[in-house]
Design a protein around this motif. Structure first.
Motif, PDB file in Angstrom:
ATOM      1  N   UNK A 164       0.806  -1.212   0.000  1.00 44.23           N
ATOM      2  CA  UNK A 164       0.000   0.000   0.000  1.00 44.23           C
ATOM      3  C   UNK A 164       0.840   1.262   0.000  1.00 44.23           C
ATOM      4  N   UNK A 165       1.939   1.242   0.724  1.00 37.04           N
ATOM      5  CA  UNK A 165       2.835   2.398   0.759  1.00 37.04           C
ATOM      6  C   UNK A 165       3.407   2.683  -0.622  1.00 37.04           C
ATOM      7  N   UNK A 166       3.730   1.626  -1.343  1.00 37.38           N
ATOM      8  CA  UNK A 166       4.273   1.794  -2.700  1.00 37.38           C
ATOM      9  C   UNK A 166       3.207   2.316  -3.654  1.00 37.38           C
ATOM     10  N   UNK A 167       2.017   1.717  -3.608  1.00 35.02           N
ATOM     11  CA  UNK A 167       0.938   2.128  -4.515  1.00 35.02           C
ATOM     12  C   UNK A 167       0.525   3.569  -4.254  1.00 35.02           C
ATOM     13  N   UNK A 168       0.480   3.960  -2.981  1.00 38.65           N
ATOM     14  CA  UNK A 168       0.029   5.300  -2.619  1.00 38.65           C
ATOM     15  C   UNK A 168       1.165   6.320  -2.619  1.00 38.65           C
ATOM     16  N   UNK A 169       2.375   5.892  -3.041  1.00 44.83           N
ATOM     17  CA  UNK A 169       3.516   6.804  -3.142  1.00 44.83           C
ATOM     18  C   UNK A 169       3.790   7.530  -1.827  1.00 44.83           C
ATOM     19  N   UNK A 170       3.641   6.826  -0.719  1.00 47.31           N
ATOM     20  CA  UNK A 170       3.811   7.437   0.585  1.00 47.31           C
ATOM     21  C   UNK A 170       5.273   7.424   1.006  1.00 47.31           C
ATOM     22  N   UNK A 171       5.645   8.384   1.821  1.00 47.90           N
ATOM     23  CA  UNK A 171       6.999   8.485   2.352  1.00 47.90           C
ATOM     24  C   UNK A 171       7.234   7.449   3.439  1.00 47.90           C
ATOM     25  N   UNK A 172       6.200   7.173   4.210  1.00 45.38           N
ATOM     26  CA  UNK A 172       6.292   6.205   5.291  1.00 45.38           C
ATOM     27  C   UNK A 172       4.902   5.717   5.645  1.00 45.38           C
ATOM     28  N   UNK A 173       4.838   4.693   6.496  1.00 41.29           N
ATOM     29  CA  UNK A 173       3.541   4.126   6.855  1.00 41.29           C
ATOM     30  C   UNK A 173       3.660   3.393   8.173  1.00 41.29           C
ATOM     31  N   UNK A 174       2.527   3.259   8.850  1.00 35.27           N
ATOM     32  CA  UNK A 174       2.487   2.485  10.084  1.00 35.27           C
ATOM     33  C   UNK A 174       1.105   1.878  10.246  1.00 35.27           C
ATOM     34  N   UNK A 175       1.059   0.735  10.917  1.00 36.48           N
ATOM     35  CA  UNK A 175      -0.219   0.098  11.237  1.00 36.48           C
ATOM     36  C   UNK A 175      -0.118  -0.554  12.597  1.00 36.48           C
ATOM     37  N   UNK A 176      -1.247  -0.596  13.298  1.00 40.52           N
ATOM     38  CA  UNK A 176      -1.319  -1.215  14.625  1.00 40.52           C
ATOM     39  C   UNK A 176      -2.591  -2.038  14.675  1.00 40.52           C
ATOM     40  N   UNK A 177      -2.471  -3.301  15.027  1.00 36.01           N
ATOM     41  CA  UNK A 177      -3.616  -4.178  15.247  1.00 36.01           C
ATOM     42  C   UNK A 177      -3.621  -4.548  16.717  1.00 36.01           C
TER      43      UNK A 177
END
Length: 594
Positions: A251-264
């Motif tokens: 998702x980070x690659x597709x959305x061209x994001x600089x960084x990403x995080x997730x918490x479950x």
């Protein structure tokens, strides 16, 4: 002892009467005395020989028994003794909630040199560079031919490298036993584990110490011999963690994001099932800390815990929930959304014109800033501050990580009415995604506060009640409608009822001079399954942008929501959740006759 005289008077007198020689009597008595003395000395010598023979017998018996013991034992290398405290090399494993290895130990060797024992330093330096290309041949030769008596070459080497060094044949190249920390899953859960390095080092052993993450937080426990090697059991699930990292990276690659995080997170226990921060790193080869620039650009930066952001409209559900708890509104209460809302020199606008009024539910569904700000005005700044404090937004999260204290929320210096209005829709207060996960867990579990934890906690003590069960249930129903007919429509996952709230916040400039016009923090905070929430999932993207339908889109509904939906689609079966149909849909079986 009675001593017999040599010339007894009675016998002497009788001998003289008979005309015998008295000296013969003396000579006979002297002979008998000498014989008695010789007998006593012989007995004493025989006794001493007997004792000496017995001593030799016992000594040779002890030596024989020791030789037999050594012959029947397993051979091992001798251990060097040192003055002072011994270096403890053993370190306990770290496992996930199912006992799968996350960090363990591997026996290896170090390589050091005694230059004075080298026969051909030039050959040794040349061959070492072939085995270890990062070494410099000239520097090695200088050290080998200088005055140094001891030189570390490599703290740890592989068995293949050890054999190659053996083949050099230099007596001055020596090996020492080592225990290295191994992370068999590579970068999976890298920010949680942190990493380890060597502390005190000796030729015969080295001290392995944690440098970040839970390795540093629980360093004393992991090194304590009293635990007898018992592993540290974390709350994360390795399979879920791997799936979450894969989805978030895509998702980070597709959305061209600089960084990403997730918490479950488990909404009832606060256990963190997975926590991802991208970009990440391999703890087996931990990179160096940035010495200049923005630390958030480093792969070592944990965005889930250390990243402090304005989380946008994800905060709106807190304002509505508090107003319902105070009895100020109910889900159907109509809220004035006529805009713009003016307060002094400030103007609050909505992304779209939603008309003169919306119900409290539709304020959440449509994500109205004006409607939320008017609700915050009814609540008041002081009561809002107390409520957000009860949700945990004033202190760093108590999660068991050495980095946690650095994620302290940024609060307004003066909590005025305008601050209360902007904070109600997620501007003016910055917090970490982990703060947001814990707050949403409070709503999802029926209104009790949870404490985020990375430790397996089967039976946690219930936290203090923040809101009633009825208010929490109505809040979850609103979140469900955001997905079913609102700004998070891309978050619907077939078979799993998802509820959540989007949040898109402009990113502040580094020098504090306002906000960027084209950079945002996009967040989707979700709970599932919405009819009986068990888990909370937070997905945050840093500077996402995707071109679709002829224009560039940055809002969370277009960026964070699809990523979160795919993640739920992947991990829900892994969590043991069975697919179910939305109760709003009419599903049934009709019996027909032939």
């Amino acid at each position: 002892m009675t001593r017999t005289p040599l010339r007894p008077l009675a016998r002497i007198l009788k001998a003289r009467e008979k005309g015998e020689n008295p000296d013969a009597i003396e000579a006979e008595n002297r002979r008998k005395r000498h014989e008695e003395m010789a007998d006593k000395q012989r007995q004493r010598a025989e006794g001493r020989l007997l004792v000496l023979g017995l001593a030799f017998f016992l000594a040779f018996g002890a030596i024989g028994m020791r030789m037999g013991t050594l012959a029947s034992s397993v051979p091992e290398e001798p251990r060097a003794s040192a003055v002072g405290n011994p270096i403890i090399g053993q370190r306990s494993d770290i496992v996930d909630r199912n006992g799968r290895i996350l960090a363990t130990n591997l026996a290896t060797h170090s390589l050091y040199a005694h230059p004075q024992d080298m026969i051909n330093p030039v050959h040794a330096a040349t061959e070492l560079v072939k085995i270890f290309p990062e070494l410099d041949a000239d520097e090695l030769l200088t050290d080998f031919t200088g005055s140094r008596k001891f030189l570390w070459i490599r703290r740890q080497i592989s068995p293949e490298q050890m054999q190659a060094v053996h083949d050099i044949g230099s007596p001055g190249l020596l090996f020492g036993p080592r225990e290295m920390r191994l992370y068999p899953n590579g970068p999976i859960a890298a920010h949680i584990l942190g990493g380890a390095s060597y502390g005190r080092e000796g030729v015969a052993s080295a001290e392995v110490i944690g440098v970040a993450g839970v390795e540093r937080q629980f360093d004393a426990y992991l090194r304590d011999p009293a635990n007898e090697g018992a592993p540290l059991e974390l709350s994360i699930d390795l399979t879920v963690q791997a799936a979450a990292e894969q989805v978030l990276a895509g998702g980070m690659t597709i959305m061209n994001a600089k960084g990403a995080t997730s918490i479950l997170m488990d909404a009832h226990t606060g256990e963190i099932i997975s926590m991802v921060s991208l970009p990440d790193f391999d703890p087996n080869n931990r990179p160096r800390v940035l010495l200049e620039g923005d630390q958030s650009d480093s792969p070592l930066f944990n965005r889930a815990v250390q990243g402090v952001y304005e989380l946008g409209s994800t905060f709106k559900i807190f304002a509505v929930a508090q107003a319902m708890e105070l009895g100020l509104i109910n889900p159907n209460t109509m809220i004035d959304t006529q805009g713009p809302l003016t307060w002094g020199r400030f103007r609050i606008r909505d992304f779209h014109d939603y008309g003169p009024e919306l119900s409290a539910t539709d304020v959440i569904v449509e994500s109205s800033n004006i409607g939320t700000a008017r609700i915050a005005m009814q609540i008041g700044a002081e009561r809002q501050r107390d409520f957000l404090g009860a949700l945990g937004f004033f202190q760093p999260t108590p999660v068991e990580m050495i980095e946690a204290p650095t994620g302290k929320p940024l609060l307004p210096p003066n909590w005025s009415e305008i601050s209360a209005m902007t904070i109600s829709y997620g501007h003016g207060l910055s917090a970490s995604p982990l703060h947001l996960a814990a707050a949403y867990a409070t709503i999802a579990n029926g209104g009790t506060q949870v404490t985020p934890t990375l430790l397996r906690t089967p039976n946690p003590a219930p936290g203090p009640r923040v809101m009633s069960e009825a208010v929490a249930r109505r809040s979850v129903q609103m979140l469900r409608q955001v997905v079913s007919r609102g700004t998070a429509s891309f978050g619907d996952v077939q078979g799993y009822l998802v509820g959540g709230k989007t949040g898109t916040a402009d990113k502040p400039r580094e020098n504090g001079g306002g906000y960027y016009d084209d950079k945002v923090i996009a967040t989707f905070a979700s709970v599932f399954p919405a009819n009986d929430p068990e888990y909370v999932l937070i997905v945050t993207l840093d500077e996402p942008e995707i071109h679709t339908l002829g224009e560039d889109r940055r809002t969370a509904g277009w960026t964070a929501v699809p990523v979160a939906a795919e993640m739920i689609r992947r991990v829900a079966p892994l969590l043991g959740l069975r697919p179910q149909m939305d109760s709003a849909q009419s599903v049934g079986v009709t019996l027909t006759s032939n």
